[in-house]
Write an enzyme that holds these catalytic residues in place. Structure first.
Site, PDB file in Angstrom:
ATOM      1  N   LEU A 226      57.549  39.318  28.567  1.00 22.06           N
ATOM      2  CA  LEU A 226      58.252  39.254  27.294  1.00 22.06           C
ATOM      3  C   LEU A 226      58.387  37.795  26.879  1.00 22.06           C
ATOM      4  O   LEU A 226      58.895  36.981  27.644  1.00 22.06           O
ATOM      5  CB  LEU A 226      59.640  39.871  27.470  1.00 22.06           C
ATOM      6  N   HIS A 227      57.920  37.469  25.664  1.00 21.76           N
ATOM      7  CA  HIS A 227      58.053  36.071  25.238  1.00 21.76           C
ATOM      8  C   HIS A 227      58.113  35.884  23.716  1.00 21.76           C
ATOM      9  O   HIS A 227      58.442  34.807  23.243  1.00 21.76           O
ATOM     10  CB  HIS A 227      56.883  35.236  25.776  1.00 21.76           C
ATOM     11  N   ARG A 228      57.822  36.922  22.943  1.00 19.67           N
ATOM     12  CA  ARG A 228      57.735  36.732  21.494  1.00 19.67           C
ATOM     13  C   ARG A 228      59.118  36.525  20.884  1.00 19.67           C
ATOM     14  O   ARG A 228      60.090  37.187  21.267  1.00 19.67           O
ATOM     15  CB  ARG A 228      57.031  37.916  20.841  1.00 19.67           C
ATOM     16  N   ASP A 316      54.882  42.396  25.532  1.00 21.55           N
ATOM     17  CA  ASP A 316      54.630  42.087  24.120  1.00 21.55           C
ATOM     18  C   ASP A 316      53.425  41.167  23.982  1.00 21.55           C
ATOM     19  O   ASP A 316      53.204  40.554  22.942  1.00 21.55           O
ATOM     20  CB  ASP A 316      55.867  41.493  23.441  1.00 21.55           C
TER      21      ASP A 316
END
Length: 406
Positions: A226-228, A316
């Site tokens: 998860l990074h967006r 994501d």
């Protein structure tokens, strides 16, 4: 006469793609007389060692010929720094062609510089602007709030060679007015790299290091990435998603290799109680409350092996959607749209967005299903980079390529 190609990498997703390009160039040059002089430029967009140096080692990438060292900054500042520093590279190197991959800031910044810079012609030849090749062209999420979408559109609009990974990308480019003769449907270079390194990745000890495997086999586990900004920058959205992941972690280990950006958000928003740090707080029995298992960013081979044995991946990331498709591992994408629709049509991918109920519902479906997919999209066969280099070499030396969109 030698074709001089200047290739650009800047961020972790680029490394897997350029590895296949480097190998294909080496294959051409090993046939006899050198046909391609290859210069590899690293912008330094990803500055964490685990996000950069370890990937060069795992992928056996050559040491970059030039490093720009731009580091982290806002999108605009980072893009400006890359453009400023890359301009002098193009002026000094005088490449016939600049090759960019993917959709990160380095991609768009270097594409713009390449098409605005005049180079001196050799031995009395006319001055010229380098040709530009975009690998992974034509992908569209149709969400212009995503910085990557802007980078894709800008890069494709100025490219001379647009190399696509799926047929929908061909249609997107044609719809935007790109001439068909510039579009080449070649397949997926990131899958080239996966297929080449899959056997080597099996030698990784990551499953043992995380106590996910023993003499009795591999335990079922989930992977989270998860990074967006849309998922991690809003504390309420992020915490609701973490509640869903926490529920999943009560049924199987949930392994979270944390992107540096995400880790900073966890620290800034005081969300640490959702996690247990495997390497700091120790392995099993872990924590009596059963928390998400936080691990540092992993190298390519470790992550590939971890992903290939997973029960499910929640992500994501765009690239992970493609990799899980080839590995046959169920992928729950934590976005409302994807620029890679082939992973929905022929792969293992499903979109759920950030809704905790949808996340749990899809996880429940996967949890009860033992069957894995084994379908592969067209041309995801390990030969995409060879097709790309053939097009570029044939065109430079005056031979018309038969590799076209369609």
């Amino acid at each position: 006469m030698v074709l001089k190609i200047l290739s650009v990498v800047g961020a972790r997703p680029n490394f897997m793609k350029i590895a296949a390009i480097c190998e294909a160039i080496n294959g051409i040059n090993s046939q006899g007389t050198e046909q391609i002089h290859h210069v590899l430029v690293h912008t330094g967009q990803h500055y964490d060692s685990n996000m950069s140096a370890s990937f060069f080692n795992d992928l056996e990438l050559p040491k970059p010929d030039l490093c720009l060292g731009v580091g982290s900054a806002s999108h605009s500042v980072q893009t400006a720094r890359i453009m400023e520093r890359f301009e002098s590279v193009v002026v000094n190197e005088q490449p016939h062609l600049v090759l960019v991959v993917g959709d990160v800031n380095s991609t768009a910044a270097c594409a713009l510089v390449a098409k605005k810079t005049w180079c001196r012609g050799d031995q009395g030849a006319k001055d010229f602007i380098p040709k530009l090749a975009h690998v992974e062209a034509g992908l569209r999420s149709f969400d212009r709030t995503m910085p990557e979408e802007i980078n894709r559109i800008v890069t494709d609009s100025v490219s001379d060679y647009l190399f696509t990974t799926e047929e929908r990308a061909n249609q997107n480019l044609l719809h935007e007015g790109i001439p068909a003769e510039r579009i080449f449907f070649v397949g997926n270079v990131m899958i080239d790299t996966l297929l080449r390194h899959r056997s080597k990745a099996q030698e990784s000890t990551i499953l043992q290091d995380l106590q996910l495997a023993d003499g009795g086999g591999v335990k079922p586990y989930a992977i989270l990435t998860l990074h967006r900004p849309t998922n991690v920058d809003d504390k309420q959205v992020f915490s609701y998603m973490l509640d869903a992941f926490l529920d999943i972690s009560k049924r199987m280990p949930a392994i979270f290799p944390a992107h540096p950006r995400t880790l900073k958000r966890i620290q800034d928003e005081d969300l640490g109680d959702y996690f247990v740090d495997h390497f700091v707080q120790g392995p099993e029995p872990w924590d009596s409350r059963v928390r998400i298992r936080l691990v540092p960013p992993l190298g390519y081979l470790d992550f590939l092996h971890l992903m290939s044995e997973a029960k499910v991946v929640l992500t994501d990331s765009g690239g992970v959607q493609e990799e899980t498709t080839i590995l046959g591992v169920p992928c729950i994408t934590l976005r409302g749209c994807t620029e890679r629709p082939v992973t929905l049509e022929h792969g293992t991918n499903v979109l759920v967005g950030s809704d905790p109920e949808k996340i749990i519902r899809e996880f429940d479906r996967v949890y009860c299903n033992e069957q894995k997919s084994n379908r592969s999209p067209r041309y995801w066969d390990g030969n995409a980079a060879k097709r790309i280099i053939k097009v570029l070499v044939d065109d430079f030396f005056g031979e018309r390529s038969s590799v076209r969109a369609g």
